[in-house]
Design an enzyme around this catalytic site. Structure first.
Site, short mmCIF file in Angstrom:
data_model
loop_
_atom_site.label_atom_id
_atom_site.label_comp_id
_atom_site.label_asym_id
_atom_site.label_seq_id
_atom_site.Cartn_x
_atom_site.Cartn_y
_atom_site.Cartn_z
N ASP A 140 0.86 -1.19 0.00
CA ASP A 140 0.00 0.00 0.00
C ASP A 140 0.89 1.23 0.00
O ASP A 140 2.02 1.17 -0.48
CB ASP A 140 -0.96 -0.03 1.20
CG ASP A 140 -2.27 0.70 0.93
OD1 ASP A 140 -2.22 1.87 0.52
OD2 ASP A 140 -3.35 0.10 1.11
N HIS A 149 2.39 2.13 -3.11
CA HIS A 149 1.51 3.07 -3.78
C HIS A 149 2.02 4.50 -3.67
O HIS A 149 1.24 5.45 -3.79
CB HIS A 149 0.09 2.98 -3.21
CG HIS A 149 -0.56 1.65 -3.44
ND1 HIS A 149 -1.80 1.33 -2.93
CD2 HIS A 149 -0.15 0.55 -4.12
CE1 HIS A 149 -2.13 0.09 -3.28
NE2 HIS A 149 -1.13 -0.40 -4.00
#
Length: 404
Positions: free
Chosen positions: A223, A246
């Site tokens: 993430d 991310h």
């Protein structure tokens, strides 16, 4: 007269000796967890032994306390270290702290939690092993309302004037490090690791924080490498390597009514390698709060095959259908944003996406020396997309800019 002078000198030397002898020594009182009942066998739950040591170190009134975790594998169920303490505390971890593999064995939101503490220092060559592999398939809350609550690895709440350095966090169940209402905190030399397909394993997540410094840190997760949430101000991030993950994300913002402004962010000397995003700001398209995102500087940033190198997304909606048509555009105002010397390669043709709110357009966006080339499957040069954004351009510009 000579005898008087000699006596005076002798008195001064004696007084100096008394003063020096009465000073507290510079060395802290050491509490070795193994000598206080903890077993490094990887299976005995040491939570009670650790909290007992913490209690003794925390309430000690004279001098500093040092809690030492030697080499070995120390299994820990959920544990909380709560202040306020009467002295500064060093927490040195040279061994491995091992979380339960079964997520239901941790009965709290965070596996290792520090609360209401000032002057805390965490360091060492050790590892926080979250044993997250068994938990990752359970992380499906967007489609399963009965999904289990998974614990983050280490949390800090109401912790001030503190630091963490050189620790490794491995395979968290959810996020690795979580900060809430933390002020004046340094993070340096930390390594954060989880597979790129491990869901919601954010590296560093913070909300309602100020004066945080993150430097010389390597983050690879499933993430956000760093997630910056509501109410965070005066954040400095430098010399960070991010990938997989991310990117460094502000938000998502605007979903809840009581959110606060996010401002004064500096991100410099960063390498994004193979991440889905690089520089990212995301706000909900049907936002419930009107807040300001302002005074951001991104400088000297390398993109290596990044999906969306520069991405402002004010129509954020991760799980359609969304309510944009009913509730309108995002009410989060983004302004005073500078991007300087951003270079490298994009996996998608659109390398610069500035998708701002129609109701609250982005203001004063400066692009200076941008050079991001298309290295993806689509042919042609990289491109930029602009919606509702006002700003200025200087220097080299690849892709060709689309600002007003």
């Amino acid at each position: 007269m000579a005898s008087i002078t000699f006596a005076f000198k002798a008195l001064c030397v004696s007084l100096l000796f008394i003063v020096v002898a009465s000073r507290p020594t510079g060395r802290p009182k050491v509490f070795n967890v193994q000598r206080h009942g903890s077993k490094p066998d990887g299976k005995t739950d040491n939570a009670n032994a650790f909290t007992s040591v913490w209690s003794r170190a925390c309430r000690r009134e004279s001098g500093r306390s040092k809690i030492y975790v030697p080499k070995g594998t120390f299994y820990l169920g959920g544990v909380e270290f709560v202040g306020p303490c009467k002295n500064p505390i060093e927490f040195v971890i040279d061994g491995t702290l091992l979380a339960p593999a079964n997520p239901s064995d941790i009965k709290q939101d965070t596996w290792i939690n520090f609360r209401y503490i000032n002057n805390l220092s965490i360091s060492g060559s050790g590892t926080l092993d979250g044993q997250g592999k068994q938990s990752w398939p359970l992380n499906d809350c967007h489609k399963n309302p009965n999904c289990p609550k998974l614990a983050m690895t280490m949390g800090f709440a109401f912790v001030n004037n503190s630091n963490i350095k050189d620790i490794t966090s491995l395979n968290s169940k959810m996020g690795h490090f979580n900060f809430f209402s933390v002020h004046h905190f340094n993070i340096t030399g930390v390594t954060i690791t989880a597979p790129g397909d491990s869901p919601n394993t954010d590296g560093i997540k913070m909300g309602s924080c100020s004066n945080i410094h993150i430097s010389n840190t390597n983050i690879g997760t499933g993430d956000d490498c760093i997630a910056i949430l509501s109410g965070t101000t005066n954040l400095d991030i430098s010399n960070v390597k991010c990938g997989p993950g991310h990117g460094i994300s502000v938000g998502s913002l605007g979903k809840n009514k009581d959110e606060k402004d996010v401002k004064d962010l500096t991100v410099r000397d960063i390498v994004f390698n193979g991440t889905s995003d690089g520089i990212r700001i995301k706000t909900w398209e049907s936002s419930a709060s009107k807040i300001l995102v302002s005074n951001f500087m991104y400088e000297n940033i390398q993109m290596i095959d990044v999906g969306k190198p520069i991405n402002i997304d004010q129509k954020y909606c991760p799980h359609p259908p969304c309510e944009h048509e009913k509730k309108g555009e995002s009410h989060v105002q983004i302004q005073d944003l500078k991007l300087k010397n951003i270079y490298g390669t994009s996996k998608n043709k659109v390398a610069v996406n500035l998708q701002c709110s129609k109701s609250f357009p982005c203001k004063n966006v400066e692009l200076i020396d941008i050079n991001i080339k298309n290295n993806g499957l689509e042919d042609g040069s990289s491109t930029a997309v602009c919606e509702n954004v006002d700003g200025s351009v200087r220097g080299k510009m690849v892709p060709q800019h689309c600002l007003n």
